[in-house]
Scaffold this active site. Structure first.
Site: not given
Length: 322
Positions: A117, A141, A145
């Site tokens: 991402s 998040y 990643k």
């Protein structure tokens, strides 16, 4: 030869599966259906209802379906919610990736394409993000990643694993009317749901230092993204050397205001979006260069903004009618 697609019953994963099969490459789906839909999986595609936290289930899927490579898309993908649920996010995205890599090593599967991402960059201080732009994730998040990328790199140093990671921003559109974006947090579903309910869509901030005052971002068509995953897998199968990471960027971006105008044109519903306050941490512009991916993965923007909106609206209306 077949490739295991984790999260293959999701919006992006289902497109990746279709892209593999269109190229004559067998695909197997592993999904726990926490956000995916069985209806998104082609009927002829083997489906394993299981979690990436279940190493035994992954090993069985590899054995039973002759898996030789993995596209890893499964995970918890909501950056904002991850701030409220950090332990859940790390369990799904870090523990899950560790479990997957262990199962792959156990069964001798030595190639993986990781769906990363652009959240790893946080709020960059450059107009055009490259793979070398400093990584400063601002949510669990984004952090998870980046850790996933580290896990692949470290495992490759200790084994025969061959890998690459694809970083991208906002994925929109549909390559087939049967598959549409079901996220409760993404821009297109929120706008379409508002219009279908007779409400006026709302955007966050209209006073940014951009040409129309709204944020500028990369928006890429899901079918283009899926094709890049297939090219990366084929190159790993061929033993070609790839960069550890690639940005799948547009190079110029579009604004939220431009998207609203395109939505009005495509749907035939005239509206002026309500403009709310800025969201904290939203930079005025984040756009990535896709030059490396264009060189190695045949990456390019094959769809215009209008085509992105048209395909997404067609799929969303088909879902409403079913």
């Amino acid at each position: 030869m077949s490739w295991l697609v984790t999260g293959g019953a999701g919006y992006i994963g289902a497109h990746v599966v279709r892209a593999f099969e269109a190229q004559g490459i067998g695909a197997v789906v592993l999904d726990d259906l926490s956000s995916g839909k069985t209806d998104f999986v082609p009927k002829a595609t083997p489906f394993v209802h299981g979690s990436i936290l279940d190493g035994a289930a992954i090993e069985r899927a590899i054995e039973e379906h002759g898996v030789t490579g993995v596209v890893h898309l499964a995970g918890f993908k909501y950056a904002g919610v991850s701030v409220e649920r950090p332990l859940h996010t790390y369990r799904q995205n870090v523990t899950g990736t560790t479990t997957l890599l262990a199962a792959m090593e156990s069964k001798g599967v030595d190639r993986i394409v990781f769906s990363s991402s652009a959240a790893v960059y946080g709020t960059p201080d450059v107009d055009l993000v490259t793979e070398a732009t400093p990584k400063r994730p601002e949510s669990p998040y984004g952090e998870s990643k980046l850790i996933g990328e580290w896990l692949l790199a470290d495992q490759a140093k200790a084994s025969s694993l061959r890998h690459t990671s694809l970083r991208y921003f906002n994925v929109v559109g549909s390559g087939t009317p049967e598959v549409y974006d079901v996220s409760p947090h993404n821009l297109f579903p929120l706008v379409f749901d508002a219009l279908l309910a007779g409400r006026t869509p709302r955007i966050n901030g209209g006073d940014y230092p951009t040409p129309d005052g709204t944020c500028v971002r990369d928006y890429i068509h899901v079918a283009d993204l899926a094709e890049a995953h297939v090219v990366a897998a084929r190159r790993l199968d061929a033993g070609d050397g790839l960069e550890p990471v690639y940005n799948l960027g547009s190079g110029d971006g579009v604004s939220v205001g431009e998207i609203m105008r395109a939505v009005a044109d495509v749907t035939g519903i005239e509206f002026a979006p309500e403009v709310g306050p800025r969201r904290g941490g939203d930079p005025a512009r984040i756009v990535a260069s896709g030059e490396l991916a264009a060189r190695d993965l045949d990456w390019r923007m094959r769809h215009t903004l209008t085509e992105m909106v048209e395909s997404a609206w067609r799929a969303r209306r088909a879902a409403s009618a079913s």
